[in-house]
Design a protein around this motif. Structure first.
Motif, PDB file in Angstrom:
ATOM      1  N   ARG A   1       0.825  -1.212   0.000  1.00 18.81           N
ATOM      2  CA  ARG A   1       0.000   0.000   0.000  1.00 18.81           C
ATOM      3  C   ARG A   1       0.859   1.262   0.000  1.00 18.81           C
ATOM      4  N   LEU A   2       1.912   1.275   0.810  1.00 22.55           N
ATOM      5  CA  LEU A   2       2.801   2.434   0.848  1.00 22.55           C
ATOM      6  C   LEU A   2       3.516   2.635  -0.488  1.00 22.55           C
ATOM      7  N   GLN A   3       3.990   1.550  -1.095  1.00 21.67           N
ATOM      8  CA  GLN A   3       4.667   1.659  -2.391  1.00 21.67           C
ATOM      9  C   GLN A   3       3.736   2.229  -3.450  1.00 21.67           C
ATOM     10  N   GLU A   4       2.485   1.761  -3.450  1.00 24.16           N
ATOM     11  CA  GLU A   4       1.513   2.250  -4.436  1.00 24.16           C
ATOM     12  C   GLU A   4       1.189   3.728  -4.204  1.00 24.16           C
TER      13      GLU A   4
ATOM     14  N   SER B   1       2.013   6.710  -6.909  1.00 25.32           N
ATOM     15  CA  SER B   1       0.935   7.512  -7.505  1.00 25.32           C
ATOM     16  C   SER B   1       0.948   8.962  -7.035  1.00 25.32           C
ATOM     17  N   GLY B   2       1.817   9.293  -6.077  1.00 25.50           N
ATOM     18  CA  GLY B   2       1.892  10.663  -5.578  1.00 25.50           C
ATOM     19  C   GLY B   2       0.856  10.974  -4.520  1.00 25.50           C
ATOM     20  N   ASP B   3       0.201   9.951  -3.965  1.00 23.58           N
ATOM     21  CA  ASP B   3      -0.837  10.150  -2.959  1.00 23.58           C
ATOM     22  C   ASP B   3      -0.339  10.029  -1.526  1.00 23.58           C
TER      23      ASP B   3
END
Length: 100
Positions: free
Chosen positions: A70-73, A77-79
């Protein structure tokens, strides 16, 4: 891996003739310095508690892969939110601790 001191390339500490500063401070006779060319062997052993670790901790540290994913995604994505004030405050506190 750490090289032994004898392989570090530094020059060995030698005592100069007539330099008895250390012995004068200790109130004794001038000391003799012996420099050995043979490197000593380092050893390590585990305590009884470390040898009894559960099997899942012996291989590697426990990692929660869903959270890591989740952190990598979020980062990709810049979120992922970055609190610059919190980072600045933490760095400043660390700096102040090191200098006090």
């Amino acid at each position: 891996m750490v090289d032994s001191i004898s392989k570090s390339g530094g020059s060995p500490i030698t005592k100069r003739p007539g330099d008895d500063t250390i012995s004068r401070l200790q109130g004794g006779q001038p000391a003799q310095t012996v420099v050995s060319g043979a490197p000593s062997e380092d050893t390590a052993s585990l305590s009884a508690a470390a040898q009894q670790l559960p099997a899942e901790l012996k291989g590697s540290a426990p990692i929660d892969l869903p959270i890591v994913t989740r952190l990598q995604e979020a980062i990709a994505s810049g979120d992922y939110p970055i609190d610059l004030d919190a980072i600045t405050e933490s760095l400043f506190q660390s700096y102040m601790e090191l200098n006090s």
